[in-house]
Design an enzyme around this catalytic site. Sequence first.
Site, PDB file in Angstrom:
ATOM      1  N   PHE A 140     -15.453   3.632   7.081  1.00  0.00           N
ATOM      2  CA  PHE A 140     -14.065   3.962   6.726  1.00  0.00           C
ATOM      3  C   PHE A 140     -13.821   3.982   5.218  1.00  0.00           C
ATOM      4  CE2 PHE A 140     -14.278  -0.620   7.777  1.00  0.00           C
ATOM      5  CZ  PHE A 140     -13.824  -1.185   6.602  1.00  0.00           C
ATOM      6  N   TYR A 186     -12.396  -1.599  -3.790  1.00  0.00           N
ATOM      7  CA  TYR A 186     -12.924  -1.870  -2.446  1.00  0.00           C
ATOM      8  C   TYR A 186     -14.455  -1.752  -2.404  1.00  0.00           C
ATOM      9  CZ  TYR A 186      -8.491  -2.183   0.162  1.00  0.00           C
ATOM     10  OH  TYR A 186      -7.282  -2.589   0.688  1.00  0.00           O
ATOM     11  N   LYS A 197       0.818  -1.210   0.000  1.00  0.00           N
ATOM     12  CA  LYS A 197       0.000   0.000   0.000  1.00  0.00           C
ATOM     13  C   LYS A 197       0.859   1.270   0.000  1.00  0.00           C
ATOM     14  CE  LYS A 197      -4.015  -2.095   2.342  1.00  0.00           C
ATOM     15  NZ  LYS A 197      -4.991  -1.935   3.463  1.00  0.00           N
ATOM     16  N   HIS A 257      -2.180  -5.402   1.520  1.00  0.00           N
ATOM     17  CA  HIS A 257      -3.523  -5.953   1.294  1.00  0.00           C
ATOM     18  C   HIS A 257      -3.386  -7.378   0.809  1.00  0.00           C
ATOM     19  CE1 HIS A 257      -7.502  -6.630  -0.475  1.00  0.00           C
ATOM     20  NE2 HIS A 257      -6.834  -7.160  -1.484  1.00  0.00           N
ATOM     21  N   GLU A 270     -10.108  -9.488  -7.855  1.00  0.00           N
ATOM     22  CA  GLU A 270      -9.015  -8.535  -7.602  1.00  0.00           C
ATOM     23  C   GLU A 270      -7.854  -8.734  -8.581  1.00  0.00           C
ATOM     24  OE1 GLU A 270      -8.081  -8.845  -3.453  1.00  0.00           O
ATOM     25  OE2 GLU A 270     -10.014  -8.009  -2.840  1.00  0.00           O
ATOM     26  N   ASN A 284      -1.935   0.138   7.060  1.00  0.00           N
ATOM     27  CA  ASN A 284      -1.454  -1.187   7.474  1.00  0.00           C
ATOM     28  C   ASN A 284      -0.595  -1.909   6.431  1.00  0.00           C
ATOM     29  OD1 ASN A 284      -3.538  -1.822   5.772  1.00  0.00           O
ATOM     30  ND2 ASN A 284      -4.741  -2.980   7.263  1.00  0.00           N
ATOM     31  N   ARG A 307       2.406  -6.599   8.845  1.00  0.00           N
ATOM     32  CA  ARG A 307       1.672  -5.445   9.360  1.00  0.00           C
ATOM     33  C   ARG A 307       2.232  -5.003  10.712  1.00  0.00           C
ATOM     34  NH1 ARG A 307      -4.269  -7.380   7.240  1.00  0.00           N
ATOM     35  NH2 ARG A 307      -4.397  -5.994   5.432  1.00  0.00           N
ATOM     36  N   THR A 348      -5.458  -7.255  10.603  1.00  0.00           N
ATOM     37  CA  THR A 348      -5.746  -5.979   9.929  1.00  0.00           C
ATOM     38  C   THR A 348      -5.163  -4.794  10.694  1.00  0.00           C
ATOM     39  OG1 THR A 348      -7.813  -6.952   9.148  1.00  0.00           O
ATOM     40  CG2 THR A 348      -7.618  -4.557   8.982  1.00  0.00           C
ATOM     41  N   ARG A 397      -2.180 -14.043   3.828  1.00  0.00           N
ATOM     42  CA  ARG A 397      -2.837 -13.356   4.946  1.00  0.00           C
ATOM     43  C   ARG A 397      -2.107 -13.632   6.264  1.00  0.00           C
ATOM     44  NH1 ARG A 397      -7.546 -10.701   3.768  1.00  0.00           N
ATOM     45  NH2 ARG A 397      -8.233 -10.696   5.929  1.00  0.00           N
TER      46      ARG A 397
HETATM   47  P1  ATP Z   1      -7.242  -5.754   3.229  1.00  0.00           P
HETATM   48  O1  ATP Z   1      -8.589  -5.998   2.553  1.00  0.00           O
HETATM   49  O2  ATP Z   1      -6.700  -4.372   2.980  1.00  0.00           O
HETATM   50  O3  ATP Z   1      -6.263  -6.835   2.957  1.00  0.00           O
HETATM   51  P2  ATP Z   1      -8.325  -6.863   5.613  1.00  0.00           P
HETATM   52  O4  ATP Z   1      -8.947  -7.885   4.717  1.00  0.00           O
HETATM   53  O5  ATP Z   1      -7.469  -7.343   6.732  1.00  0.00           O
HETATM   54  O6  ATP Z   1      -7.477  -5.824   4.802  1.00  0.00           O
HETATM   55  P3  ATP Z   1     -10.844  -5.487   5.570  1.00  0.00           P
HETATM   56  O7  ATP Z   1     -11.892  -5.745   6.596  1.00  0.00           O
HETATM   57  O8  ATP Z   1     -11.000  -6.062   4.207  1.00  0.00           O
HETATM   58  O9  ATP Z   1      -9.445  -5.925   6.205  1.00  0.00           O
HETATM   59  O10 ATP Z   1     -10.671  -3.912   5.455  1.00  0.00           O
HETATM   60  C1  ATP Z   1     -10.037  -3.330   4.330  1.00  0.00           C
HETATM   61  C2  ATP Z   1      -9.131  -2.228   4.801  1.00  0.00           C
HETATM   62  O11 ATP Z   1      -9.924  -1.189   5.349  1.00  0.00           O
HETATM   63  C3  ATP Z   1      -8.160  -2.632   5.906  1.00  0.00           C
HETATM   64  O12 ATP Z   1      -6.941  -3.101   5.405  1.00  0.00           O
HETATM   65  C4  ATP Z   1      -7.964  -1.342   6.660  1.00  0.00           C
HETATM   66  O13 ATP Z   1      -6.887  -0.574   6.126  1.00  0.00           O
HETATM   67  C5  ATP Z   1      -9.250  -0.600   6.452  1.00  0.00           C
HETATM   68  N1  ATP Z   1     -10.081  -0.748   7.641  1.00  0.00           N
HETATM   69  C6  ATP Z   1     -10.733  -1.842   8.066  1.00  0.00           C
HETATM   70  N2  ATP Z   1     -11.394  -1.617   9.211  1.00  0.00           N
HETATM   71  C7  ATP Z   1     -11.159  -0.323   9.514  1.00  0.00           C
HETATM   72  C8  ATP Z   1     -11.565   0.546  10.566  1.00  0.00           C
HETATM   73  N3  ATP Z   1     -12.347   0.099  11.552  1.00  0.00           N
HETATM   74  N4  ATP Z   1     -11.127   1.818  10.536  1.00  0.00           N
HETATM   75  C9  ATP Z   1     -10.340   2.255   9.546  1.00  0.00           C
HETATM   76  N5  ATP Z   1      -9.911   1.501   8.512  1.00  0.00           N
HETATM   77  C10 ATP Z   1     -10.315   0.226   8.501  1.00  0.00           C
HETATM   78 MG    MG Z   2     -10.079  -7.383   2.987  1.00  0.00          MG
END
Ligand code: ATP
Ligand code: MG
Length: 137
Positions: A57, A49, A9, A115, A126, A112, A102, A91, A85
């Site tokens: 968010f 997304y 990222k 992705h 994706e 973080n 992370r 996350t 993962r």
């Molecule tokens: P990613 O999809 O980026 O790999 P993830 O699958 O671990 O991460 P998701 O639930 O898909 O998490 O959320 C996508 C992204 O949105 C996260 O990587 C994070 O940067 C952001 N995000 C998720 N939850 C929050 C939150 N509560 N506040 C702010 N940002 C968030």
């Molecule tokens: Mg995700």
Amino acid sequence: MQRTLAIIKPDAVGAHYVGSIIQRIEASGLEIRALRMVNLTQKDAEGFYAVHKDKPFFAGLTAFMSSGPAVVLALEGENAIRRWRDLMGATNPEDAEAGTLRKEFGTSIDRNATHGSDAEDTAAYELSYFFCGLELR
Ligand code: ATP
Ligand code: MG
């Protein structure tokens, strides 16, 4: 064999962690099948997304993802989705285990570092979002 989409990222690219993260991917045994640097527009990030469009968010996330260059990679291997993962960690970097990307390179839940796709259907979407058939046979 399974494929997954990984993104380094904009926070991690800006902090010059691209080399370190790629080194960790290669050391993990996952194969890099495709790789490119991208500069997403806000619209591009919103499309990527889209599953999160109703989350509070969403605006911040898509603004951040379009704030600077990112590196997208297609990773391949046995259980690639789970393995990538696991390598990324939780996350929220605060909750991520020691030794995960992370934990090491992320600074907050919205910065973080990486992705990863979360299932086979999202991985397929994706991967096709970033790589055409010629790049990823
Ligand atoms: P990613 O999809 O980026 O790999 P993830 O699958 O671990 O991460 P998701 O639930 O898909 O998490 O959320 C996508 C992204 O949105 C996260 O990587 C994070 O940067 C952001 N995000 C998720 N939850 C929050 C939150 N509560 N506040 C702010 N940002 C968030
Ligand atoms: Mg995700």
